[in-house]
Design a protein around this motif. Structure first.
Motif, PDB file in Angstrom:
ATOM      1  N   VAL A 281       0.888  -1.162   0.000  1.00 52.07           N
ATOM      2  CA  VAL A 281       0.000   0.000   0.000  1.00 52.07           C
ATOM      3  C   VAL A 281       0.925   1.212   0.000  1.00 52.07           C
ATOM      4  CG1 VAL A 281      -1.743   1.289   1.273  1.00 52.07           C
ATOM      5  CG2 VAL A 281      -1.812  -1.224   1.231  1.00 52.07           C
TER       6      VAL A 281
ATOM      7  N   SER B 199      -2.322   4.139  -5.546  1.00 52.71           N
ATOM      8  CA  SER B 199      -2.386   3.855  -4.113  1.00 52.71           C
ATOM      9  C   SER B 199      -1.929   2.444  -3.764  1.00 52.71           C
ATOM     10  CB  SER B 199      -3.824   4.057  -3.609  1.00 52.71           C
ATOM     11  OG  SER B 199      -4.245   5.396  -3.825  1.00 52.71           O
ATOM     12  N   SER B 200      -1.989   1.533  -4.732  1.00 48.37           N
ATOM     13  CA  SER B 200      -1.614   0.139  -4.484  1.00 48.37           C
ATOM     14  C   SER B 200      -0.645  -0.332  -5.566  1.00 48.37           C
ATOM     15  CB  SER B 200      -2.851  -0.765  -4.472  1.00 48.37           C
ATOM     16  OG  SER B 200      -3.763  -0.348  -3.477  1.00 48.37           O
TER      17      SER B 200
ATOM     18  N   PRO C 237      -7.026   2.164  -2.625  1.00 49.43           N
ATOM     19  CA  PRO C 237      -6.242   1.747  -1.457  1.00 49.43           C
ATOM     20  C   PRO C 237      -6.524   0.274  -1.134  1.00 49.43           C
ATOM     21  CG  PRO C 237      -7.363   3.827  -1.054  1.00 49.43           C
ATOM     22  CD  PRO C 237      -7.935   3.280  -2.330  1.00 49.43           C
ATOM     23  N   HIS C 238      -5.497  -0.444  -0.729  1.00 50.64           N
ATOM     24  CA  HIS C 238      -5.623  -1.875  -0.436  1.00 50.64           C
ATOM     25  C   HIS C 238      -6.220  -2.613  -1.633  1.00 50.64           C
ATOM     26  CE1 HIS C 238      -4.791  -0.836   3.740  1.00 50.64           C
ATOM     27  NE2 HIS C 238      -5.706   0.107   3.630  1.00 50.64           N
TER      28      HIS C 238
END
Length: 249
Positions: free
Chosen positions: A108, A129-130, A153-154
């Motif tokens: 992340v 973001s990832s 994200p994630h």
């Protein structure tokens, strides 16, 4: 069926679907190899296929190390190239770690700011973001990593990492065979060109020897002298000479 069983069934169906996506991507890669494309074209197609196969991936790239020097040889977007370059300049980052350590790297972006600041800064500007990177080894000359970039994200889970590892492992075997075939074809072309060049030069030498009644070495020196004078290859001089005789010039 209870809601819990429905959820498990839905999760199982999702895994099957995603495995099928990767399987189809590999099938498509094999069909690509049958077209006898050059390696950069094959790797470019590989990037596009894996982005389609893993929904969380918005971009993909292939980093290769040649004599320890990293280079992006294929990518689906300019942002991917920029993020790769930032890692090369800093001499650190997830793609380099995957390439050198030979292990899948899943991060992340916001959580690795202290570890890879240059990577995080450029990735942030590109709204990445990832990040997920898996080693890709073709041979001693071509080895590196296949890199995925996601905006959520994630965005990449353990399943994504497992599927990417599965894809790269299978792709390595197919690409290794294609790489060997392309090298063999290039070597054959070089040999064919060398044989044709030798034959044309020998023909020209033979004519010069017969007309001027001089030895082979001296005849070749005349061709070389003419080549240097006109700043063209000896083969071109020999071809022009033979063509002039055939056409009666």
């Amino acid at each position: 069926m209870s809601s819990g069983e429905d959820d498990r069934q839905g999760a199982d169906d999702d895994v099957v679907r995603r495995v099928d996506e990767v399987t189809w991507a590999l099938d498509d890669l094999c069909r690509t190899l049958e077209r006898e494309e050059r390696l950069p074209e094959i790797l470019d197609r590989l990037c596009r296929q894996i982005v389609h196969a893993i929904p969380e991936a918005d971009m993909a790239s292939v980093s290769m190390l040649r004599d320890g020097v990293p280079e992006t040889v294929a990518a689906t977007g300019d942002h991917a190239i920029e993020i790769d370059k930032a890692q090369y300049v800093a001499n650190e980052g997830p793609c380099l770690e995957a390439a050198t350590a030979g292990a899948t790297v899943r991060v992340v972006v916001a959580e690795v700011r202290d570890r890879w600041p240059a990577f995080v800064e450029v990735a942030g500007r590109a709204a990445v973001s990832s990040y997920l990177s898996a080693p890709l080894f073709l041979d001693s000359e071509y080895h590196g990593s296949l890199n995925l970039y996601g905006s959520a994200p994630h965005g990449f889970g353990k399943l994504d990492a497992a599927l990417l590892a599965l894809y790269t492992t299978a792709a390595e075997a197919a690409l290794h065979g294609a790489r060997r075939y392309l090298l063999a074809r290039e070597q054959t072309e070089h040999l064919r060109t060398a044989l044709v060049t030798r034959a044309v030069i020998d023909q020209a030498k033979g004519v010069i020897m017969a007309v001027r009644r001089i030895p082979a070495e001296q005849a070749f020196e005349l061709l070389v002298s003419k080549s240097q004078e006109e700043n063209v290859k000896v083969r071109e001089i020999a071809e022009r000479f033979i063509r002039g005789i055939v056409e009666g010039d």
